[in-house]
Design an enzyme around this catalytic site. Sequence first.
Site, PDB file in Angstrom:
ATOM      1  N   TYR A   1      38.138  57.584  44.326  1.00  0.00           N
ATOM      2  CA  TYR A   1      37.839  56.155  44.195  1.00  0.00           C
ATOM      3  C   TYR A   1      38.084  55.486  45.555  1.00  0.00           C
ATOM      4  CZ  TYR A   1      38.173  57.063  39.191  1.00  0.00           C
ATOM      5  OH  TYR A   1      37.977  57.557  37.930  1.00  0.00           O
TER       6      TYR A   1
ATOM      7  N   ALA B   1      44.852  46.308  49.096  1.00  0.00           N
ATOM      8  CA  ALA B   1      44.165  47.124  48.087  1.00  0.00           C
ATOM      9  C   ALA B   1      45.046  48.283  47.630  1.00  0.00           C
ATOM     10  CB  ALA B   1      42.845  47.650  48.652  1.00  0.00           C
TER      11      ALA B   1
ATOM     12  N   ALA C   1      42.003  53.542  50.507  1.00  0.00           N
ATOM     13  CA  ALA C   1      42.237  52.094  50.696  1.00  0.00           C
ATOM     14  C   ALA C   1      42.652  51.856  52.145  1.00  0.00           C
ATOM     15  CB  ALA C   1      43.315  51.621  49.723  1.00  0.00           C
TER      16      ALA C   1
ATOM     17  N   SER D   1      31.075  58.948  45.958  1.00  0.00           N
ATOM     18  CA  SER D   1      30.149  60.058  45.693  1.00  0.00           C
ATOM     19  C   SER D   1      30.899  61.359  45.399  1.00  0.00           C
ATOM     20  CB  SER D   1      29.223  60.252  46.895  1.00  0.00           C
ATOM     21  OG  SER D   1      30.002  60.549  48.040  1.00  0.00           O
TER      22      SER D   1
ATOM     23  N   CYS E   1      46.591  38.011  55.974  1.00  0.00           N
ATOM     24  CA  CYS E   1      46.149  36.601  55.914  1.00  0.00           C
ATOM     25  C   CYS E   1      47.078  35.632  56.654  1.00  0.00           C
ATOM     26  CB  CYS E   1      45.964  36.158  54.462  1.00  0.00           C
ATOM     27  SG  CYS E   1      44.903  37.264  53.513  1.00  0.00           S
TER      28      CYS E   1
ATOM     29  N   ASP F   1      38.783  46.634  52.005  1.00  0.00           N
ATOM     30  CA  ASP F   1      37.854  46.386  53.116  1.00  0.00           C
ATOM     31  C   ASP F   1      36.998  47.595  53.482  1.00  0.00           C
ATOM     32  OD1 ASP F   1      38.756  43.827  53.360  1.00  0.00           O
ATOM     33  OD2 ASP F   1      39.440  44.005  55.436  1.00  0.00           O
TER      34      ASP F   1
HETATM   35  C1  LIG Z   1      44.037  37.539  60.651  1.00  0.00           C
HETATM   36  C2  LIG Z   1      43.464  37.727  59.280  1.00  0.00           C
HETATM   37  C3  LIG Z   1      43.460  36.665  58.385  1.00  0.00           C
HETATM   38  C4  LIG Z   1      42.917  36.833  57.103  1.00  0.00           C
HETATM   39  N1  LIG Z   1      42.928  35.775  56.239  1.00  0.00           N
HETATM   40  C5  LIG Z   1      42.464  35.938  54.979  1.00  0.00           C
HETATM   41  C6  LIG Z   1      42.539  34.876  54.036  1.00  0.00           C
HETATM   42  O1  LIG Z   1      43.036  33.789  54.348  1.00  0.00           O
HETATM   43  N2  LIG Z   1      42.056  35.094  52.791  1.00  0.00           N
HETATM   44  C7  LIG Z   1      41.519  36.296  52.406  1.00  0.00           C
HETATM   45  O2  LIG Z   1      41.113  36.453  51.246  1.00  0.00           O
HETATM   46  N3  LIG Z   1      41.437  37.331  53.283  1.00  0.00           N
HETATM   47  C8  LIG Z   1      41.896  37.182  54.547  1.00  0.00           C
HETATM   48  N4  LIG Z   1      41.845  38.226  55.438  1.00  0.00           N
HETATM   49  C9  LIG Z   1      41.252  39.509  55.004  1.00  0.00           C
HETATM   50  C10 LIG Z   1      42.280  40.367  54.269  1.00  0.00           C
HETATM   51  O3  LIG Z   1      43.466  40.426  55.001  1.00  0.00           O
HETATM   52  C11 LIG Z   1      41.709  41.765  54.079  1.00  0.00           C
HETATM   53  O4  LIG Z   1      40.538  41.650  53.314  1.00  0.00           O
HETATM   54  C12 LIG Z   1      42.703  42.666  53.370  1.00  0.00           C
HETATM   55  O5  LIG Z   1      43.838  42.863  54.169  1.00  0.00           O
HETATM   56  C13 LIG Z   1      42.069  44.019  53.070  1.00  0.00           C
HETATM   57  O6  LIG Z   1      43.021  44.813  52.453  1.00  0.00           O
HETATM   58  P1  LIG Z   1      42.913  46.401  52.530  1.00  0.00           P
HETATM   59  O7  LIG Z   1      44.068  46.920  51.751  1.00  0.00           O
HETATM   60  O8  LIG Z   1      41.559  46.842  52.181  1.00  0.00           O
HETATM   61  O9  LIG Z   1      43.086  46.738  54.081  1.00  0.00           O
HETATM   62  P2  LIG Z   1      44.362  46.577  55.006  1.00  0.00           P
HETATM   63  O10 LIG Z   1      45.193  45.428  54.577  1.00  0.00           O
HETATM   64  O11 LIG Z   1      43.846  46.602  56.395  1.00  0.00           O
HETATM   65  O12 LIG Z   1      45.218  47.891  54.734  1.00  0.00           O
HETATM   66  C14 LIG Z   1      44.768  49.172  55.070  1.00  0.00           C
HETATM   67  C15 LIG Z   1      45.990  50.044  55.285  1.00  0.00           C
HETATM   68  O13 LIG Z   1      45.568  51.382  55.449  1.00  0.00           O
HETATM   69  C16 LIG Z   1      46.338  51.992  56.479  1.00  0.00           C
HETATM   70  N5  LIG Z   1      45.549  53.109  57.007  1.00  0.00           N
HETATM   71  C17 LIG Z   1      44.337  53.039  57.621  1.00  0.00           C
HETATM   72  N6  LIG Z   1      43.895  54.258  57.931  1.00  0.00           N
HETATM   73  C18 LIG Z   1      44.842  55.131  57.515  1.00  0.00           C
HETATM   74  C19 LIG Z   1      44.948  56.546  57.563  1.00  0.00           C
HETATM   75  N7  LIG Z   1      43.982  57.312  58.086  1.00  0.00           N
HETATM   76  N8  LIG Z   1      46.073  57.119  57.057  1.00  0.00           N
HETATM   77  C20 LIG Z   1      47.057  56.356  56.497  1.00  0.00           C
HETATM   78  N9  LIG Z   1      46.997  55.022  56.433  1.00  0.00           N
HETATM   79  C21 LIG Z   1      45.904  54.416  56.923  1.00  0.00           C
HETATM   80  C22 LIG Z   1      46.565  50.876  57.474  1.00  0.00           C
HETATM   81  O14 LIG Z   1      47.697  51.131  58.291  1.00  0.00           O
HETATM   82  C23 LIG Z   1      46.757  49.684  56.546  1.00  0.00           C
HETATM   83  O15 LIG Z   1      48.110  49.475  56.228  1.00  0.00           O
HETATM   84  C24 LIG Z   1      42.370  38.089  56.721  1.00  0.00           C
HETATM   85  C25 LIG Z   1      42.372  39.158  57.630  1.00  0.00           C
HETATM   86  C26 LIG Z   1      42.923  38.982  58.895  1.00  0.00           C
HETATM   87  C27 LIG Z   1      42.927  40.136  59.859  1.00  0.00           C
END
Ligand SMILES: Cc1cc2nc3c(=O)[nH]c(=O)nc-3n(C[C@H](O)[C@H](O)[C@H](O)COP(=O)(O)OP(=O)(O)OC[C@H]3O[C@@H](n4cnc5c(N)ncnc54)[C@H](O)[C@@H]3O)c2cc1C
Length: 437
Positions: free
Chosen positions: A264, A11, A101, A259, A41, A268
């Site tokens: 924004y 994201a 994000a 809110s 993934c 996840d």
């Molecule tokens: C094993 C596995 C397999 C998956 N397979 C699929 C699939 O096949 N298809 C599919 O659609 N989805 C899949 N998913 C789900 C998908 O990976 C997630 O929906 C996606 O990664 C979400 O993206 P995000 O950017 O919201 O969160 P994330 O990718 O988790 O990124 C969040 C980032 O924020 C950082 N962060 C967190 N808190 C802080 C903070 N306080 N300060 C600074 N940085 C911070 C973290 O270090 C991380 O890098 C899978 C997930 C997993 C775990």
Amino acid sequence: MRIIIIGCGDAGISAAFSALRENPKAEILVIEKKGYFYPKCPLPFVLEGDVKIEDIVTPLSKLFANSGINYETDEVVGVDTENKVVQTKNNRFTYDCLIIATGSKAVIPPIKGVNLEGVYTLKTLEDTKKIMQRMEKSKEAVIIGGGFIGCETAASLTNKNISTTIVELLPNLLSPQFDANFSRIVENKLNENGVRMITGKSVDEIIGKDEVEAVRVGDEIIACSLVIMSVGVRPDVEFLKTIEVGKFGIKVDEKLRTSAKGVYACGDCIRIRFMVTNEPQQSGLGTVAERAGHVAGLNAAGGDATFYHTLNSMITKIFDLEIGVTGMNETMAKERGYKVVSGIAKGLSKPKYYPGGKELITKLIYHANIHKLLGAEIAGYEGVDGYLNLASMAIQKGSIMDDMLRFRYCYAPPICSAPNPMIPATENAYRKLRRRR
Ligand SMILES: Cc1cc2nc3c(=O)[nH]c(=O)nc-3n(C[C@H](O)[C@H](O)[C@H](O)COP(=O)(O)OP(=O)(O)OC[C@H]3O[C@@H](n4cnc5c(N)ncnc54)[C@H](O)[C@@H]3O)c2cc1C
């Protein structure tokens, strides 16, 4: 204008580049606690060796080189939404617009023994590395949770000659996403390949002194030196005190505004809605996170985009079986009071006379009164993603049974069969409706 993005996962990265495209003059700062980006993934496939760690990890210095996007490797510990300040472990940054994000964290089930050596979740790169090390000395593994990630992981461990048992609390694997008849297709595939499955039961205890030696399921003790817990995720939002967060994550509107003014959120960590019923739910798909990031980035940079939430379209590959779902399955629809008719088509991916055709099973779920397509489940050995995306688009466009029969599909013997499986599945549903009259 300074836009700060917290988190550089699917994201955050999408938000950063989308903001840059919308407003190249904006100052964009990504704050990420790790110094690198990687998609989650592929992690189950890294375990098996199909995917190499070095092919999925990109240092932020490389990712943002010459892009005009700045980054800080630091952890955000608080946000002052009144004074528009982000507090990290080492610094403070002011913002005009903020995008959260931060993704999600793995849920740790409250089972005795979860802290023993050899017990892990599969959520991060660090988890993956620990599991891979442990796999080298493991002959038996137990996976707690038979969802998508649990099943993918079971296949990977089995391919590495680790005898694997999945323990799932619900009566079927991949439940509640699939109807029982589709769950059974996966269960048969796992069974064929030697994976043991225990359903309708939970792991009551993880046994060991310092390291895991076994798990207890009811009266049965299952020896193992590796346990992987795969029971879901929860939004990573504890550091937010003045932004409204609900059961499923940060509350956002259709522009992904939270809110707090100028803030924004995407990925996840947000609460989204299921398109068919408008019910709130957790996010949890990379595809949805990427689109949400795009919308949040664009809007934060002064644009105007709308987020269209989720149809929960998911697909996976378990050994050689491809299986996917979009929209509502039959069980979910009935539980919500819909009058439903489903149609099933069993056939081959290519015409019978053409060599190499493989089994393909398509189930379409329709509203029995207004004939609207509500969902689809498809399993086979090739082409499943194409058919699933077709069904997903048809649902989003509000298509009815007649539309599915009227659409013009492509065909050539070396590639696919004719008619397209949407047609026999819909005709099957029509026949069932006629029999009901
Ligand atoms: C094993 C596995 C397999 C998956 N397979 C699929 C699939 O096949 N298809 C599919 O659609 N989805 C899949 N998913 C789900 C998908 O990976 C997630 O929906 C996606 O990664 C979400 O993206 P995000 O950017 O919201 O969160 P994330 O990718 O988790 O990124 C969040 C980032 O924020 C950082 N962060 C967190 N808190 C802080 C903070 N306080 N300060 C600074 N940085 C911070 C973290 O270090 C991380 O890098 C899978 C997930 C997993 C775990």
